[in-house]
Design a protein around this motif. Sequence first.
Motif, PDB file in Angstrom:
ATOM      1  N   ASP A   1      -0.015  -2.544   7.663  1.00  0.00           N
ATOM      2  CA  ASP A   1       0.246  -2.444   6.102  1.00  0.00           C
ATOM      3  C   ASP A   1       0.134  -4.036   5.499  1.00  0.00           C
ATOM      4  OD1 ASP A   1       0.967  -1.371   4.099  1.00  0.00           O
ATOM      5  OD2 ASP A   1       3.148  -1.027   4.532  1.00  0.00           O
TER       6      ASP A   1
ATOM      7  N   TYR B   1      -9.000   4.661  -8.050  1.00  0.00           N
ATOM      8  CA  TYR B   1      -8.408   3.311  -8.471  1.00  0.00           C
ATOM      9  C   TYR B   1      -8.991   2.504  -9.704  1.00  0.00           C
ATOM     10  CZ  TYR B   1      -5.261   4.125  -4.756  1.00  0.00           C
ATOM     11  OH  TYR B   1      -4.206   4.711  -3.855  1.00  0.00           O
TER      12      TYR B   1
ATOM     13  N   GLU C   1     -11.975   6.324  -3.231  1.00  0.00           N
ATOM     14  CA  GLU C   1     -11.081   5.528  -3.468  1.00  0.00           C
ATOM     15  C   GLU C   1     -11.225   4.585  -4.458  1.00  0.00           C
ATOM     16  OE1 GLU C   1      -8.848   4.609   0.871  1.00  0.00           O
ATOM     17  OE2 GLU C   1     -10.772   3.759   0.292  1.00  0.00           O
TER      18      GLU C   1
ATOM     19  N   ALA D   1       1.065  -1.181  -0.062  1.00  0.00           N
ATOM     20  CA  ALA D   1       0.011  -0.019   0.127  1.00  0.00           C
ATOM     21  C   ALA D   1       0.888   1.299   0.066  1.00  0.00           C
ATOM     22  CB  ALA D   1      -0.859   0.000   1.268  1.00  0.00           C
ATOM     23  N   ASP D   2       1.868   1.137   0.583  1.00  0.00           N
ATOM     24  CA  ASP D   2       2.996   2.226   0.856  1.00  0.00           C
ATOM     25  C   ASP D   2       4.223   1.620   0.904  1.00  0.00           C
ATOM     26  OD1 ASP D   2       4.384   4.415   1.339  1.00  0.00           O
ATOM     27  OD2 ASP D   2       3.277   5.262   2.705  1.00  0.00           O
TER      28      ASP D   2
ATOM     29  N   ARG E   1      -5.069  -1.380  -0.757  1.00  0.00           N
ATOM     30  CA  ARG E   1      -5.119   0.004  -0.048  1.00  0.00           C
ATOM     31  C   ARG E   1      -6.037  -0.046   1.152  1.00  0.00           C
ATOM     32  NH1 ARG E   1      -2.021   0.312  -4.795  1.00  0.00           N
ATOM     33  NH2 ARG E   1      -0.781   2.303  -4.635  1.00  0.00           N
ATOM     34  N   CYS E   2      -7.068  -0.893   0.809  1.00  0.00           N
ATOM     35  CA  CYS E   2      -8.286  -0.737   1.841  1.00  0.00           C
ATOM     36  C   CYS E   2      -8.174  -1.731   3.105  1.00  0.00           C
ATOM     37  CB  CYS E   2      -9.664  -1.213   1.232  1.00  0.00           C
ATOM     38  SG  CYS E   2     -10.022  -2.840   0.961  1.00  0.00           S
TER      39      CYS E   2
END
Lengths: 120, 527
Positions: free
Chosen positions: B193, B371, B367, B150-151, B500-501
């Motif tokens: 994460d 995306y 979001e 995600a990051d 991401r979610c």
Amino acid sequence: MQLTWLWRGLRTGVLTTRYPRRPERMPDGWRGTAVLQRDQCVVEGAPPSCVTVCLPRALSVEETGGDRRLRLDHAACIACGLCVAACPRGALSISNEFELAASSRARLISEHRPKGDRAA
Amino acid sequence: MLHPDADPARVRGHSRGGGATSFSRIEPLAGAIPVSATAELELEGLAIAEWPDRVRRQTHRESVMFADLFGTADPDGGVSLTLLLSLPDGGRWLALRDRIEAESTYPSLVAGGFPAAEWYEREMLGSLGIHPVGHPHPESLLRGAALASADMARFAPLPAGGHVVDFPLGPVRSGIVESGHYGIRTVGEEIVDLRLQLGFKHRGVEQMLAAVAWPLAPRVAERISGTDGVAHSMAAAGALERLLGVDVPLRARQLRSLFGELERLYNHAGYQADLCGATGLAVAQAQFDILKEQILRLAARIAGHRYLFGTIVVGGVADDLDDAALNDVRDTVRPVRDAFEALIDLVATSSSHQDRLQTTGRLTLEEATRYAVVGPVARASGLAVDARRDHPYAAYDALRPTLHVVDGGDAAARSQVRLEEGLASADLVLDLVEELRESAPLPALPSPASRTLPGDTVGFGWAEGARGTELHWVETDRAGAIGRYRVRSASFACWQAFARCVPGDNILTDFPIIEQSFGLSFAGSDR
């Protein structure tokens, strides 16, 4: 709510079958194992049309000396049936058999020589 | 971390009007490649730097949806970049195209207003070696090369003795789950994460599709992801039919919709079974699996294949269905529909199930739009997209399926959408059976299989599978051979949002539920 599910489950009963103790038959027309008719195949064409359309290359021609054999590898066959339509002599067909388990890979290979060559 | 070439000061290029930095472009195509069915697909050659402005000028630009971004390696050494956009207001697609030099740079579209392009650009970085300048994480998406966190910056090596725990999950897992790897990072119960590694199911299907004789393309396409076989083969056939300019007879289009809805129906039943399995609702899992099995057995009887492989061919369908088969469809689907409807009520009032779904894995509308997700995942976040309505194909121009859109964005919303869509698919199948009884028999048309494809042409096809819209793009070279075959699967479009979610408000035991509520396919994504 749990009781509702329990009741529904009991009412549905047992749907699983006794396979393999009781053999099961797939419907006619279902695409299972490909079958090569020994006396129909003449390995016509270079490559034969059935080999051309075979996506997983389950069908191949083996040439040793002047001898040409059509080889069908059931381990690679995806039972798409394209070879059946491609064969001009009706030498290939699709059966509704599905039990392919074998104790060795060699047992999954069908190999056929054209008619008349079999004495060799 | 940017690639050394990504420094604009080092980018090889030339200045154009106003001294703006140009990237290493060759020349825009200026629409050089003719497109079949131009009423549906508009193709423009335009410099990449101008793409964001081009979209801003589009009427109703708020409804323009990112659909795909891919590169084509040209024989002369350049790379053609294509951005594909859906224009739902007019039922059209817009493709913008530009050429750059191989192994060169181009301005990242993520920075240019297309955040959904992030993974697509990373995929091209790995496969074509072209570098997006300004990309937030310019690392290859391919297996072994980089991870889809995600990051990524946050996913640094763990400090020794900390309270952070990494749970590796996959690629080999129990049951029949496909191969994919997750790295789940937790602090206590909370997931902070998620690292997602794709590519274990990569088989080079796009290359295979470009290499086989084109009439066989639907046979390869349906094996991209077995449970989306009809959708993929329909999209492949659609792309080739538009390329050849072939019209599909009405009855064949109706049969395609019938097979498509049967596929959606068994998928929705199987999805609910797996979701109920994830929450421990064992009887419900069995009940939905029974419904799925009934449809699969129906498919084996009417089409010779449980997953309906081999039904779609370029130009129509492989075989017609006679009255006996249509009766079989009706007599099987009607009780399945009624049982499905009864289960919807039971599932909705099962508190132990709903407690696990509500507020779990929430994907907001913002979001989802960001995306460009598709299918039930999008519709559960309030994004009303569905190729059957936005870009009607097969028999959907007459059928007009109802869109089931809810706002929640959580696992409960995704489950609700797929429950409603399962019921709707059963209804559509029953409607189609009646229409097929009335429609004229399939005309004996010459098969297009003996024809050669036109040279330097693009064909584009799509279909709405159970997981969303599958896109197939075919380009031919000068000689009429397939030079590029591109597949954008619905799963690929959604995995990015999934990554991401998960981190944030969810705990470790929510993970299997979130994963199952998305119901995505690794094989479809990896190709």
